[in-house]
Design a protein around this motif. Structure first.
Motif, PDB file in Angstrom:
ATOM      1  N   PRO A 124      19.140  34.191  22.007  1.00  0.00           N
ATOM      2  CA  PRO A 124      19.378  32.943  21.276  1.00  0.00           C
ATOM      3  C   PRO A 124      20.685  32.249  21.655  1.00  0.00           C
ATOM      4  CG  PRO A 124      18.603  34.622  19.772  1.00  0.00           C
ATOM      5  CD  PRO A 124      18.854  35.299  21.079  1.00  0.00           C
ATOM      6  N   PRO A 126      17.129  40.626  22.039  1.00  0.00           N
ATOM      7  CA  PRO A 126      16.945  39.701  20.905  1.00  0.00           C
ATOM      8  C   PRO A 126      18.258  39.171  20.351  1.00  0.00           C
ATOM      9  CG  PRO A 126      15.613  41.659  20.608  1.00  0.00           C
ATOM     10  CD  PRO A 126      16.499  41.908  21.781  1.00  0.00           C
ATOM     11  N   TRP A 127      19.342  39.864  20.595  1.00  0.00           N
ATOM     12  CA  TRP A 127      20.650  39.421  20.123  1.00  0.00           C
ATOM     13  C   TRP A 127      21.286  38.443  21.116  1.00  0.00           C
ATOM     14  CZ3 TRP A 127      25.597  40.944  22.117  1.00  0.00           C
ATOM     15  CH2 TRP A 127      26.663  40.548  21.321  1.00  0.00           C
TER      16      TRP A 127
END
Length: 147
Positions: A110, A106-107
């Protein structure tokens, strides 16, 4: 110059920033709380401590309880869970590397997506920016932005 004076001079910018970020809004909020004011209608009238009295006479304590529960739930609980997971992934555990990678997704994702979008925008052959500039007749041929 004495060490004490020099140390005080070095802390002045930090104290000024603290005053600008914390004290100024605090004083502004306290002064605003002493007035009756509408966000829709112009003007305001001095109320003194009547606003505080009205808040305390209404359902203040249940609202405060909900605020505390929300604050603890949105700050303390995630920190405790994250710390526990970090400690668990720092032990000798089977599949630890895979779990670490999954927790980083999730880090990482993006940033990767944003970089691909910018590559698409600035692409010399089919990029959005070049297409827009050619359509608007601002350039005659596509520009190699990333070349």
């Amino acid at each position: 110059m004495k060490d004490r004076t020099f140390g005080f001079l070095l802390t002045l910018p930090a104290l000024a920033l603290l005053g600008a970020v914390v004290l100024y809004p605090l004083v502004g909020s306290l002064s605003t709380s002493l007035f009756n004011q509408s966000l829709v209608l112009p003007g305001r009238s001095f109320a003194g401590l009547d606003n505080f009295k009205e808040v305390l006479q209404r359902n203040f304590w249940p609202v405060l309880e909900h605020t505390v529960v929300f604050t603890v739930g949105s700050t303390v609980v995630p920190v405790v869970i994250g710390f526990a997971l970090a400690l668990a992934l720092n032990t000798k555990l089977r599949g630890r590397a895979v779990l670490r990678g999954l927790f980083l997704m999730p880090w990482v994702i993006p940033g990767v997506v944003v970089s691909f979008v910018w590559l698409w925008i600035f692409n010399a052959n089919y990029g959005l920016l070049n297409g827009l500039l050619v359509q608007l007749h601002l350039v005659d041929e596509p520009i190699v932005w990333l070349g």
